[in-house]
Scaffold this motif. Sequence first.
Motif, short mmCIF file in Angstrom:
data_model
loop_
_atom_site.label_atom_id
_atom_site.label_comp_id
_atom_site.label_asym_id
_atom_site.label_seq_id
_atom_site.Cartn_x
_atom_site.Cartn_y
_atom_site.Cartn_z
N UNK A 150 -97.29 -42.24 -47.96
CA UNK A 150 -96.38 -43.25 -47.40
C UNK A 150 -97.10 -44.02 -46.30
N UNK A 151 -97.39 -45.28 -46.58
CA UNK A 151 -98.07 -46.15 -45.62
C UNK A 151 -97.04 -47.07 -44.99
N UNK A 152 -96.69 -46.82 -43.72
CA UNK A 152 -95.66 -47.62 -43.06
C UNK A 152 -96.28 -48.89 -42.50
N UNK A 153 -95.78 -50.02 -42.98
CA UNK A 153 -96.33 -51.33 -42.63
C UNK A 153 -95.55 -51.94 -41.48
N UNK A 154 -96.27 -52.37 -40.46
CA UNK A 154 -95.64 -53.03 -39.32
C UNK A 154 -95.31 -54.48 -39.67
N UNK A 155 -94.40 -55.07 -38.89
CA UNK A 155 -94.07 -56.47 -39.05
C UNK A 155 -95.33 -57.31 -38.91
N UNK A 156 -95.58 -58.16 -39.87
CA UNK A 156 -96.79 -58.99 -39.83
C UNK A 156 -97.86 -58.53 -40.80
N UNK A 157 -97.80 -57.24 -41.20
CA UNK A 157 -98.72 -56.75 -42.23
C UNK A 157 -98.20 -57.22 -43.59
#
Length: 246
Positions: A150-157
């Motif tokens: 599970x790769x949690x993506x930040x806002x903007x990624x």
Amino acid sequence: MPTPLCLLVALLIAGAATADEPVKLYMPDAPPLTLHHYEGGHGMAGDVVLAALARIGKLTDIVAEPWPRAQISVSRGRNMLIIPLSRTPEREELYTWIASIMELERAFFSLDEPVENFAQARERYRRIGVGLGTAQVGILQREGFSDEQIVQLKLGENPTHLLSLGRIDAWFTGVPEALYIWESSAYREQNLRRSPTLASTGLYLGCSKDCDGDLVAQLRAAISELEQEGVSQRLRQAYLPLQPDP
């Protein structure tokens, strides 16, 4: 069909005359569900909630905070609203749940042959992109995916960019979000593939655990009226992109 902006403006004008102190509404910039840029409207969930607030005579102060922080701020605050919040077991006791705005279907998106179920996804995908602090994280955890997957993506990624570069094998997200973002991306000529819908949850208008009962009742009634009158459906429909083949 009127644009979402035209319809929303009419509703806002109708309700503004009785407005008093603005209500804080926390929402991320998560197109097409919620949008901060007013020129084209505030998204599928945003427009419905703003129309409901206008109907009960409330002005709104839209607050933009990182999504994990926004959830904490609202749950610990008083009379703060938040959208679009999936009603999950982990969140059940943290908020006052006012009303469901829409049902959100979730699926895996990739550039290769789509999976048919969670079991196939657990075997095939080493890295799955999901939004940081979203319900997708909990869904995958409950379905037995490891933290490494599970790769949690930040806002903007940009998940479309990460997919095209092979940095993630798949993207697990809401169907409207994936199609909306892909349609406007530089990679839209590539063949985006999607799995069947594998999870679905209601997206709610939530309020702080400590929330005024009259505010809850008024908003619940206003959202019900907008749904019965067909206004909510027209607002949501305006943001739906064309559906690609599986």
